[in-house]
Design a protein around this motif. Structure first.
Motif, mmCIF file in Angstrom:
data_model
loop_
_atom_site.group_PDB
_atom_site.id
_atom_site.type_symbol
_atom_site.label_atom_id
_atom_site.label_comp_id
_atom_site.label_asym_id
_atom_site.label_seq_id
_atom_site.Cartn_x
_atom_site.Cartn_y
_atom_site.Cartn_z
ATOM 1 N N TRP A 123 -3.453 97.120 -29.171
ATOM 2 C CA TRP A 123 -3.192 95.811 -28.530
ATOM 3 C C TRP A 123 -4.507 95.051 -28.100
ATOM 4 O O TRP A 123 -4.619 93.878 -28.059
ATOM 5 N N MET A 124 -5.260 96.034 -27.562
ATOM 6 C CA MET A 124 -6.380 95.595 -26.683
ATOM 7 C C MET A 124 -7.254 94.932 -27.741
ATOM 8 O O MET A 124 -8.006 93.715 -27.337
ATOM 9 N N PRO A 125 -7.546 95.253 -28.699
ATOM 10 C CA PRO A 125 -8.479 94.556 -30.058
ATOM 11 C C PRO A 125 -7.685 93.298 -30.500
ATOM 12 O O PRO A 125 -8.218 92.670 -31.527
ATOM 13 N N GLY A 126 -6.256 93.327 -30.295
ATOM 14 C CA GLY A 126 -5.483 92.139 -30.951
ATOM 15 C C GLY A 126 -5.081 92.646 -32.183
ATOM 16 O O GLY A 126 -4.463 91.711 -33.104
ATOM 17 N N TRP A 127 -4.789 93.819 -32.608
ATOM 18 C CA TRP A 127 -4.166 94.214 -33.859
ATOM 19 C C TRP A 127 -2.632 94.570 -33.732
ATOM 20 O O TRP A 127 -2.077 94.652 -34.743
ATOM 21 N N LEU A 128 -2.193 94.328 -32.659
ATOM 22 C CA LEU A 128 -0.811 94.434 -32.324
ATOM 23 C C LEU A 128 -0.205 93.790 -31.147
ATOM 24 O O LEU A 128 -1.082 93.529 -30.212
ATOM 25 N N GLY A 129 0.827 93.003 -31.203
ATOM 26 C CA GLY A 129 1.082 92.157 -29.990
ATOM 27 C C GLY A 129 1.742 93.113 -28.864
ATOM 28 O O GLY A 129 2.090 94.097 -29.055
ATOM 29 N N GLY A 130 1.463 92.535 -27.519
ATOM 30 C CA GLY A 130 1.905 93.290 -26.396
ATOM 31 C C GLY A 130 3.518 93.430 -26.510
ATOM 32 O O GLY A 130 3.778 94.574 -26.050
ATOM 33 N N GLY A 131 4.381 92.753 -26.855
ATOM 34 C CA GLY A 131 5.501 92.915 -26.800
ATOM 35 C C GLY A 131 6.093 93.859 -27.731
ATOM 36 O O GLY A 131 7.051 94.736 -27.775
ATOM 37 N N ASP A 132 5.540 93.907 -29.051
ATOM 38 C CA ASP A 132 5.683 94.862 -30.302
ATOM 39 C C ASP A 132 5.083 96.279 -29.618
ATOM 40 O O ASP A 132 5.933 97.192 -29.631
ATOM 41 N N ALA A 133 4.112 96.339 -29.050
ATOM 42 C CA ALA A 133 3.622 97.624 -28.243
ATOM 43 C C ALA A 133 4.720 97.985 -27.471
ATOM 44 O O ALA A 133 4.820 99.434 -27.209
ATOM 45 N N LYS A 134 5.270 97.435 -26.410
ATOM 46 C CA LYS A 134 6.333 97.822 -25.282
ATOM 47 C C LYS A 134 7.470 97.957 -26.085
ATOM 48 O O LYS A 134 7.927 99.203 -25.692
ATOM 49 N N LEU A 135 7.846 97.578 -27.164
ATOM 50 C CA LEU A 135 9.091 97.763 -28.010
ATOM 51 C C LEU A 135 9.136 99.200 -28.590
ATOM 52 O O LEU A 135 10.029 99.796 -28.676
ATOM 53 N N ILE A 136 7.830 99.301 -29.349
ATOM 54 C CA ILE A 136 7.548 100.662 -29.980
ATOM 55 C C ILE A 136 7.740 101.870 -28.906
ATOM 56 O O ILE A 136 8.380 102.857 -29.170
ATOM 57 N N ALA A 137 6.924 101.708 -27.733
ATOM 58 C CA ALA A 137 6.810 102.673 -26.816
ATOM 59 C C ALA A 137 8.466 102.883 -26.407
ATOM 60 O O ALA A 137 8.584 103.946 -26.034
ATOM 61 N N ALA A 138 9.097 102.006 -26.244
ATOM 62 C CA ALA A 138 10.520 102.053 -25.458
ATOM 63 C C ALA A 138 11.335 102.786 -26.491
ATOM 64 O O ALA A 138 12.156 103.797 -26.094
ATOM 65 N N LEU A 139 11.269 102.454 -27.590
ATOM 66 C CA LEU A 139 11.967 103.132 -28.781
ATOM 67 C C LEU A 139 11.540 104.537 -29.058
ATOM 68 O O LEU A 139 12.341 105.589 -29.122
ATOM 69 N N ALA A 140 10.233 105.088 -28.631
ATOM 70 C CA ALA A 140 9.450 106.026 -28.792
ATOM 71 C C ALA A 140 10.373 107.114 -27.905
ATOM 72 O O ALA A 140 10.683 108.344 -27.882
ATOM 73 N N LEU A 141 10.443 106.518 -26.562
ATOM 74 C CA LEU A 141 11.470 107.292 -25.597
ATOM 75 C C LEU A 141 12.766 107.681 -25.829
ATOM 76 O O LEU A 141 13.054 108.792 -25.758
#
Length: 167
Positions: A71-89
């Motif tokens: 997300w930091m360099p803008g390759w992925l949206g912040g919401g996408d990053a949080k959604l992926i992490a929540a599903l990884a859980l």
């Protein structure tokens, strides 16, 4: 019964995130938050045990760190990053690897389809204002929530999560 509710709600929340991403190019923070809260309800009844729940938690945190690095360099949206992490859980280790791979495949397919559709979008019977606000607009971001949901649905039947859901 509680396990069925939690898993079904997690699936619905993920589909809602995909729909919101298509409509607004954003995923509200409450969706990954609700997924995390649901997992906290699901985990004690899933048969994971303390060690399994801890491993799932570490998996989610590790994926969050990786997604924030994207997300930091803008390759992925912040919401996408949080959604992926929540599903990884939810998927835990090592099923998260399958989920991430399948979500990336879905993302590539989505991008290819959008590139193709964008070539024909001006010919669609759609007002220019509506077209400009849609994923079909030239230069519009890719609603990656759709790919994340596709990866989740594709991974689900082969994951321990589905075994817990079916038991």
């Amino acid at each position: 019964m509680l396990i069925y509710f939690c898993v079904s709600a997690a699936i619905l929340l993920t589909l809602l995130a995909a729909l919101e991403d298509v409509r607004r190019f954003t995923i509200s923070n409450w969706i990954p938050g609700a997924l995390i809260a649901l997992w906290l309800v699901y985990a004690p009844f899933s048969g994971l045990g303390w060690q399994g729940a801890g491993l799932n938690l570490l998996t989610g945190l590790g994926v969050l760190a990786l997604m924030m690095a994207l997300w930091m360099p803008g390759w992925l949206g912040g919401g996408d990053a949080k959604l992926i992490a929540a599903l990884a859980l939810w998927f835990g280790w090592p099923s998260v690897l399958t989920f991430l791979l399948l979500a990336m495949i879905c993302g590539g397919l989505l991008a290819a389809i959008l590139l193709l559709l964008r070539r024909f979008a001006p010919a669609l019977p759609m007002s220019p204002a509506r077209l400009a606000a849609s994923p079909l607009a030239q230069g519009a971001p890719v609603p990656y929530g759709v790919a994340i949901a596709g990866g989740m649905l594709w991974t689900l039947p082969h994951s321990p999560l589905m075994a817990a859901f079916g038991s």
